[in-house]
Every structure is written in C-alpha cells, then in structure tokens.
Write a protein that holds these residues in place. Sequence first.
Motif, PDB file in Angstrom:
ATOM      1  N   THR A   2       0.807  -1.212   0.000  1.00 28.81           N
ATOM      2  CA  THR A   2       0.000   0.000   0.000  1.00 28.81           C
ATOM      3  C   THR A   2       0.845   1.270   0.000  1.00 28.81           C
ATOM      4  OG1 THR A   2      -0.136  -0.044   2.407  1.00 28.81           O
ATOM      5  CG2 THR A   2      -1.918  -1.118   1.180  1.00 28.81           C
ATOM      6  N   GLU A   3       2.149   1.136  -0.073  1.00 28.54           N
ATOM      7  CA  GLU A   3       2.996   2.318  -0.058  1.00 28.54           C
ATOM      8  C   GLU A   3       2.774   3.173  -1.298  1.00 28.54           C
ATOM      9  OE1 GLU A   3       5.170   3.832   2.165  1.00 28.54           O
ATOM     10  OE2 GLU A   3       4.095   2.447   3.433  1.00 28.54           O
ATOM     11  N   LEU A   4       2.789   4.475  -1.110  1.00 29.44           N
ATOM     12  CA  LEU A   4       2.604   5.394  -2.222  1.00 29.44           C
ATOM     13  C   LEU A   4       3.688   5.226  -3.277  1.00 29.44           C
ATOM     14  CD1 LEU A   4       1.586   8.613  -0.265  1.00 29.44           C
ATOM     15  CD2 LEU A   4       0.099   7.073  -1.544  1.00 29.44           C
ATOM     16  N   ALA A   5       4.862   4.808  -2.884  1.00 29.15           N
ATOM     17  CA  ALA A   5       5.969   4.651  -3.835  1.00 29.15           C
ATOM     18  C   ALA A   5       5.613   3.681  -4.951  1.00 29.15           C
ATOM     19  CB  ALA A   5       7.228   4.169  -3.109  1.00 29.15           C
ATOM     20  N   LEU A   6       4.760   2.708  -4.666  1.00 24.64           N
ATOM     21  CA  LEU A   6       4.354   1.770  -5.713  1.00 24.64           C
ATOM     22  C   LEU A   6       3.637   2.498  -6.831  1.00 24.64           C
ATOM     23  CD1 LEU A   6       3.081  -1.322  -3.710  1.00 24.64           C
ATOM     24  CD2 LEU A   6       5.217  -1.068  -4.947  1.00 24.64           C
ATOM     25  N   ARG A   7       2.821   3.461  -6.478  1.00 25.35           N
ATOM     26  CA  ARG A   7       2.102   4.215  -7.499  1.00 25.35           C
ATOM     27  C   ARG A   7       2.996   5.276  -8.132  1.00 25.35           C
ATOM     28  NH1 ARG A   7      -1.471   2.895  -3.639  1.00 25.35           N
ATOM     29  NH2 ARG A   7      -1.353   4.757  -2.399  1.00 25.35           N
ATOM     30  N   GLU A   8       3.893   5.851  -7.341  1.00 23.54           N
ATOM     31  CA  GLU A   8       4.769   6.905  -7.851  1.00 23.54           C
ATOM     32  C   GLU A   8       5.781   6.359  -8.855  1.00 23.54           C
ATOM     33  OE1 GLU A   8       6.482   8.513  -4.316  1.00 23.54           O
ATOM     34  OE2 GLU A   8       4.627   9.491  -3.698  1.00 23.54           O
ATOM     35  N   HIS A   9       6.162   5.123  -8.716  1.00 27.61           N
ATOM     36  CA  HIS A   9       7.161   4.513  -9.591  1.00 27.61           C
ATOM     37  C   HIS A   9       6.551   3.320 -10.325  1.00 27.61           C
ATOM     38  CE1 HIS A   9      10.128   7.058  -7.709  1.00 27.61           C
ATOM     39  NE2 HIS A   9       9.720   6.656  -6.539  1.00 27.61           N
ATOM     40  N   ALA A  10       5.369   3.521 -10.858  1.00 23.05           N
ATOM     41  CA  ALA A  10       4.620   2.428 -11.478  1.00 23.05           C
ATOM     42  C   ALA A  10       5.398   1.752 -12.592  1.00 23.05           C
ATOM     43  CB  ALA A  10       3.277   2.949 -11.992  1.00 23.05           C
ATOM     44  N   GLU A  11       6.143   2.538 -13.388  1.00 25.51           N
ATOM     45  CA  GLU A  11       6.870   1.933 -14.505  1.00 25.51           C
ATOM     46  C   GLU A  11       7.974   1.008 -14.010  1.00 25.51           C
ATOM     47  OE1 GLU A  11       8.745   5.584 -13.191  1.00 25.51           O
ATOM     48  OE2 GLU A  11       6.731   5.265 -13.934  1.00 25.51           O
ATOM     49  N   VAL A  12       8.660   1.375 -12.943  1.00 27.65           N
ATOM     50  CA  VAL A  12       9.725   0.527 -12.392  1.00 27.65           C
ATOM     51  C   VAL A  12       9.117  -0.758 -11.843  1.00 27.65           C
ATOM     52  CG1 VAL A  12      11.494   0.344 -10.603  1.00 27.65           C
ATOM     53  CG2 VAL A  12      11.224   2.481 -11.873  1.00 27.65           C
ATOM     54  N   PHE A  13       8.037  -0.623 -11.069  1.00 26.33           N
ATOM     55  CA  PHE A  13       7.411  -1.805 -10.492  1.00 26.33           C
ATOM     56  C   PHE A  13       6.756  -2.664 -11.572  1.00 26.33           C
ATOM     57  CE2 PHE A  13       7.881   0.748  -6.665  1.00 26.33           C
ATOM     58  CZ  PHE A  13       8.445  -0.200  -5.823  1.00 26.33           C
ATOM     59  N   GLY A  14       6.284  -2.044 -12.645  1.00 23.94           N
ATOM     60  CA  GLY A  14       5.744  -2.807 -13.765  1.00 23.94           C
ATOM     61  C   GLY A  14       6.807  -3.690 -14.389  1.00 23.94           C
ATOM     62  N   GLU A  15       8.005  -3.141 -14.560  1.00 19.10           N
ATOM     63  CA  GLU A  15       9.121  -3.908 -15.119  1.00 19.10           C
ATOM     64  C   GLU A  15       9.529  -5.038 -14.168  1.00 19.10           C
ATOM     65  OE1 GLU A  15      12.076  -4.940 -17.931  1.00 19.10           O
ATOM     66  OE2 GLU A  15      10.244  -3.758 -18.039  1.00 19.10           O
ATOM     67  N   LEU A  16       9.565  -4.742 -12.865  1.00 20.62           N
ATOM     68  CA  LEU A  16       9.895  -5.779 -11.886  1.00 20.62           C
ATOM     69  C   LEU A  16       8.861  -6.899 -11.915  1.00 20.62           C
ATOM     70  CD1 LEU A  16      11.065  -3.668  -8.810  1.00 20.62           C
ATOM     71  CD2 LEU A  16      12.472  -5.170 -10.231  1.00 20.62           C
ATOM     72  N   ALA A  17       7.597  -6.525 -12.033  1.00 22.40           N
ATOM     73  CA  ALA A  17       6.530  -7.532 -12.071  1.00 22.40           C
ATOM     74  C   ALA A  17       6.672  -8.415 -13.312  1.00 22.40           C
ATOM     75  CB  ALA A  17       5.166  -6.852 -12.053  1.00 22.40           C
ATOM     76  N   ARG A  18       7.127  -7.832 -14.406  1.00 22.61           N
ATOM     77  CA  ARG A  18       7.304  -8.604 -15.634  1.00 22.61           C
ATOM     78  C   ARG A  18       8.446  -9.602 -15.485  1.00 22.61           C
ATOM     79  NH1 ARG A  18      10.258  -8.670 -19.988  1.00 22.61           N
ATOM     80  NH2 ARG A  18      11.514  -6.845 -19.529  1.00 22.61           N
ATOM     81  N   LEU A  19       9.494  -9.214 -14.753  1.00 18.71           N
ATOM     82  CA  LEU A  19      10.681 -10.057 -14.620  1.00 18.71           C
ATOM     83  C   LEU A  19      10.608 -11.036 -13.449  1.00 18.71           C
ATOM     84  CD1 LEU A  19      13.372  -7.310 -15.244  1.00 18.71           C
ATOM     85  CD2 LEU A  19      12.583  -9.077 -16.848  1.00 18.71           C
ATOM     86  N   GLY A  20       9.815 -10.724 -12.466  1.00 19.20           N
ATOM     87  CA  GLY A  20       9.783 -11.553 -11.257  1.00 19.20           C
ATOM     88  C   GLY A  20       8.373 -11.961 -10.907  1.00 19.20           C
ATOM     89  N   ARG A  21       8.163 -12.236  -9.638  1.00 24.26           N
ATOM     90  CA  ARG A  21       6.821 -12.553  -9.175  1.00 24.26           C
ATOM     91  C   ARG A  21       6.570 -11.832  -7.867  1.00 24.26           C
ATOM     92  NH1 ARG A  21       6.349 -17.023  -5.436  1.00 24.26           N
ATOM     93  NH2 ARG A  21       8.414 -17.779  -4.925  1.00 24.26           N
ATOM     94  N   ARG A  22       5.329 -11.532  -7.609  1.00 22.08           N
ATOM     95  CA  ARG A  22       4.937 -10.783  -6.418  1.00 22.08           C
ATOM     96  C   ARG A  22       4.720 -11.748  -5.262  1.00 22.08           C
ATOM     97  NH1 ARG A  22       1.629  -5.752  -6.817  1.00 22.08           N
ATOM     98  NH2 ARG A  22       1.754  -5.003  -4.720  1.00 22.08           N
ATOM     99  N   ILE A  23       5.246 -11.401  -4.106  1.00 22.55           N
ATOM    100  CA  ILE A  23       5.076 -12.215  -2.910  1.00 22.55           C
ATOM    101  C   ILE A  23       4.368 -11.342  -1.870  1.00 22.55           C
ATOM    102  CG2 ILE A  23       6.217 -13.511  -1.075  1.00 22.55           C
ATOM    103  CD1 ILE A  23       8.611 -13.839  -3.020  1.00 22.55           C
ATOM    104  N   PRO A  24       3.084 -11.593  -1.627  1.00 23.73           N
ATOM    105  CA  PRO A  24       2.383 -10.772  -0.636  1.00 23.73           C
ATOM    106  C   PRO A  24       2.912 -11.066   0.772  1.00 23.73           C
ATOM    107  CG  PRO A  24       0.939 -12.508  -1.473  1.00 23.73           C
ATOM    108  CD  PRO A  24       2.223 -12.588  -2.242  1.00 23.73           C
TER     109      PRO A  24
END
Length: 167
Positions: A2-24
């Motif tokens: 829920t950190e705002l940084a996820l929304r502020e850096h959406a393109e970076v996190f989008g690339e990370l999501a493409r290369l890796g997997r999300r672990i809640p």
Amino acid sequence: ETELALREHAEVFGELARLGRRIPLRGLSPDEVARYMAIASGDVPSEAMAAKVSRVTGGNPFFLGEVVRTLMAEGWLTSGGPEALRLPEEVRALIRRRVLGLSPEAVSMLRIGAVVGRDFDLRVIAPTTTLEPDRLVDVLSEAERAGVIVRDRDLPDAYAFAHDLVR
C-alpha cells in the motif's frame, strides 16, 4: 503493497513484475514476534511483553521493528513494561503521512469508521454524513488508494482499516 511509492514509480514496479513474481507479505504470528524480539535484542522478552507487542503491532514487521527498538532503548523488553505501549515517532509519522494528503471529508469519514471498529460498513456510516452517496464512495475510494483502508471484495459495502494502528 500500500505504499505510495508503488504508485509513484509504477513503470519501475511494472518492469519488476514482468521479470519476477509478487510475494504478498503478512504479519508475523505471536510466536514469530517473540522470536524476532529475542533475535533483535539478544534477550528473551517476557511473555507478557511479547504478547503485548504482537497485539499492538499485529505482527507488521515495520511497526514491530520500531516498537522493539523503543523497548530496548527504554529497558522494557524483558519486563512487563508500561501498561500501554507508546508508538515510536517513526510509526506515528508513517501513519500521518498516509493520512496527510487526504481530503477533510475523507479524514472525517475515517474518524467515523474508527469509532465503528476496524471493520465498518458503508451503510453504517452513511447516515452520519451529509455527503451524497456517490461522494461518500469517492471519499472512501480516496482513503483506499492511500492505503489507509481496504475494501472487502466479497462484500462491496464493507471496509476495514489497513491496520488497527491506523484506526
């Protein structure tokens, strides 16, 4: 999540999501909280203190780390400590940061929701406001985007505070 940084850096996190997997992440269990406290401090916490810290932090690792540092500094880790734990300023600042950018209407609705409990229903808080229904939903969506509350996907009118400390 829920950190705002996820929304502020959406393109970076989008690339990370493409290369890796999300672990809640989830909160630590009471036993894990006690183990964390022992490892972090080098001392075995009292059962009462470990239970109190687990209850207050909900096992949230960030909150837990700050609370344990405070308890160590004040020498309360192995004793029963104070009746009520005081939240470290770092935790208070994080919570304030989450609420700071919200509209006055959103803050007002969060205060009402906080009185109801950690979980609250739109139908319960709606009669307490003069906001139009659509505006009330917008205001709660604003708080949800800020990570202060979460919506129950199975019950469309049900909300909960992201953490009881935020409440």
